[in-house]
Write an enzyme that holds these catalytic residues in place. Structure first.
Site, mmCIF file in Angstrom:
data_model
loop_
_atom_site.group_PDB
_atom_site.id
_atom_site.type_symbol
_atom_site.label_atom_id
_atom_site.label_comp_id
_atom_site.label_asym_id
_atom_site.label_seq_id
_atom_site.Cartn_x
_atom_site.Cartn_y
_atom_site.Cartn_z
ATOM 1 C CD GLU A 161 -3.029 -1.071 2.237
ATOM 2 O OE1 GLU A 161 -2.774 -0.452 3.280
ATOM 3 O OE2 GLU A 161 -4.116 -1.640 2.034
ATOM 4 C CD GLU B 193 -4.073 -6.066 2.562
ATOM 5 O OE1 GLU B 193 -4.915 -5.341 3.129
ATOM 6 O OE2 GLU B 193 -2.852 -5.903 2.678
HETATM 7 C C1 BGP Z 1 -4.570 -2.852 4.835
HETATM 8 C C2 BGP Z 1 -3.264 -3.382 5.320
HETATM 9 C C3 BGP Z 1 -3.327 -4.612 6.108
HETATM 10 C C4 BGP Z 1 -4.588 -4.829 6.888
HETATM 11 C C5 BGP Z 1 -5.848 -4.340 6.219
HETATM 12 C C6 BGP Z 1 -7.064 -4.255 7.100
HETATM 13 O O1 BGP Z 1 -4.493 -1.491 4.807
HETATM 14 O O2 BGP Z 1 -2.390 -3.628 4.232
HETATM 15 O O3 BGP Z 1 -2.145 -4.686 6.828
HETATM 16 O O4 BGP Z 1 -4.475 -4.559 8.198
HETATM 17 O O5 BGP Z 1 -5.683 -3.098 5.616
HETATM 18 O O6 BGP Z 1 -7.013 -3.100 7.863
HETATM 19 P P1 BGP Z 1 -7.260 -3.050 9.409
HETATM 20 O O7 BGP Z 1 -6.347 -4.049 9.994
HETATM 21 O O8 BGP Z 1 -6.921 -1.674 9.808
HETATM 22 O O9 BGP Z 1 -8.680 -3.370 9.601
#
Ligand code: BGP
Length: 475
Positions: free
Chosen positions: A179, A374
């Protein structure tokens, strides 16, 4: 009539990151990373960004996280049982280079990932490695100020080179930075760039850090191809999907600019090898003066990626005309609520059709293979009396998104894989909670640090297994 068919070699799987899943933070010669000084969860939502080392009396959920470090065999066996074709994970940089600026790596750290890859091979699961996922060695922040400092390019390349050489022939798919475009929002200063100084949350530092990472990425792509021409290198964008809140041309244009800034500045440099015109204008009008070296132009041109990967969770609205509109959270963002969408318990608005929309948008722009690395639902799960986790809400979320992903493939998008986020429960990046669970596998771990870390298959585990078995036919 066109054939509506999923590619036979489609890469189904799951994704995690070391800083949220691995634990073992002070074992095996690992040094502290920036993730180790962040607290979170319902125990303490206050982030401690200024301390030079973890405090004894503070609770840090990621120190143990959900302990992949000691459970990797069991977890990979469960991934194998689900039929994963691919598993995306990140290597903890400070496990390999405890301070980040050493010249030789920590052999014990590498031995851990050797074993992880051995296990994956046992189940025929293709590794997909994120080289840097929200986790710079803490020393690089304290000594060099994080990624606004160009010196980090060399340290990153040392790290990447060790991985490319060590796993030559065993790992084909790599993502250079997780990201990277989160650097367009303040959240990215610490998470992406390890810049702990509050002053560095400004655009000047963030875009400088992004430039340095883009140069590092381009050099890593070139290096990886030289070490093994079979290597496939990808970029990773948190895909920001902002719809115009009204059909007022000002809002429509603003939504386009929003997408250009948050997605396409980094995307264009990664994929096309140069900054787009609108980026240069944006930098100019916002007094962002990026220090670029003469050779950077050529470096960026010679290090374009082989594929594009994205995270996609939700969408929201943006507007110039409605200042008083109600807002809601998204991944790293706060934007206007969309009256047509429902949201997760954390306010992230659920928009499966938006996934088809962005996949088409990205493919239109770049015409390169895409991977969704993701996607998933952060939700509160409950163990019911029958000892199970009936997460039908997660199945619904995933089903809707997989359906739209298939539609995008039928639209002609060259989509090569899908890895759901947090295939096992882990610590949330934005809040530090375990309570915000994404997994298809439940881990007995709670926000106050209790739990015996035992694993349980959720209903979604069995659902996803069938999806993979049927190559997306049975949803
Ligand atoms: C993305 C990241 C992840 C993950 C996901 C979910 O931004 O790459 O590392 O954590 O989001 O987000 P969160 O954990 O804040 O719910």
């Amino acid at each position: 009539m066109i054939k509506k068919q999923m590619p036979e070699d489609f890469l189904w799987g799951g994704a995690t990151a070391a800083n949220q899943y691995e634990g073992g933070w002070n074992e095996g010669g690992r040094g502290p990373s920036i993730a180790d000084i962040l607290t979170g969860g319902s125990v303490n939502t206050e982030r401690r960004l200024t301390v030079p080392k973890p405090l004894d009396n503070e609770f840090y959920p990621n120190h143990e996280a959900t302990d992949f470090f000691h459970h990797y065999k069991e977890d990979i066996a469960l991934f194998g049982e689900m039929g994963f074709k691919v598993y995306r994970f990140s290597v903890s940089w400070s496990r390999i280079f405890p301070k980040g600026d050493e010249t030789s790596p920590n052999e014990e750290g590498l031995a851990f990932y050797d074993k992880v890859i051995d296990e994956l091979e046992k189940y025929g699961i293709e590794p997909l490695i994120t080289i840097s996922h929200y986790e710079n060695p803490l020393h690089l922040s304290l000594e060099y100020g994080g990624w606004k400092n160009r010196k980090l390019i060399d340290f990153y390349l040392n790290f990447a080179k060790v991985l490319f050489n060590r796993y030559r022939g065993r790992v084909k798919y790599w993502l250079t930075f997780n990201e990277i475009n989160m650097l367009t929002v303040p959240f990215g200063a610490v998470f992406c760039a390890g810049m702990l100084d509050k002053a560095d949350s400004d655009e000047q530092s963030r875009y400088q850090a992004m430039h340095n990472q883009l140069v590092a990425s381009a050099l890593a792509v070139k290096m990886a191809h030289e070490i093994d021409p079979n290597n496939k290198l990808g970029c990773m964008l948190a895909y920001h999907n902002g719809y115009p809140y009204t059909c007022h041309p000002k809002d429509v244009f603003f939504a386009q600019q929003y997408c250009q800034i948050h997605n396409n500045i980094a995307g264009d440099v990664h994929v096309r090898g140069k900054y787009p015109g609108f980026a240069l204008r944006y930098f100019d009008e916002n007094n962002i003066d990026i220090k670029m070296l003469e050779q950077d132009k050529e470096i960026l041109q010679n290090g374009t990626v082989d594929f594009i990967s994205i995270s996609y969770y939700s969408s929201n609205c943006v507007s110039l005309t409605k200042e008083d509109a109600e807002t809601t959270q998204g991944n790293g963002t706060v934007n206007i609520k969309n009256p047509y969408l429902k949201a997760s318990d954390w306010g992230w608005q659920i928009d499966a059709l938006g996934l088809r929309y962005v996949l088409n948008q990205i493919y239109d722009r770049y015409q390169k293979p895409i991977m969704i690395v993701e996607n998933g639902l952060g939700a509160v799960d409950e163990l019911t009396e029958d000892g199970k986790i009936h997460d039908d809400y997660r199945i619904d979320y995933m089903r809707l998104h997989v359906e739209q992903m298939k539609e995008a493939i039928y639209d002609g998008v060259e989509l090569i894989g899908y890895t759901c986020w947090g295939c096992t429960d882990l610590v949330s990046a934005s809040t530090g909670e375990v309570k915000k669970r994404y997994g298809l596998i439940f881990v007995d771990k709670y926000d106050d640090g209790t739990g015996d870390l035992s694993r349980k298959r959720k209903d979604s585990f069995y659902w996803y297994k069938k999806v993979i078995e049927s190559n997306g036919e049975i949803l």
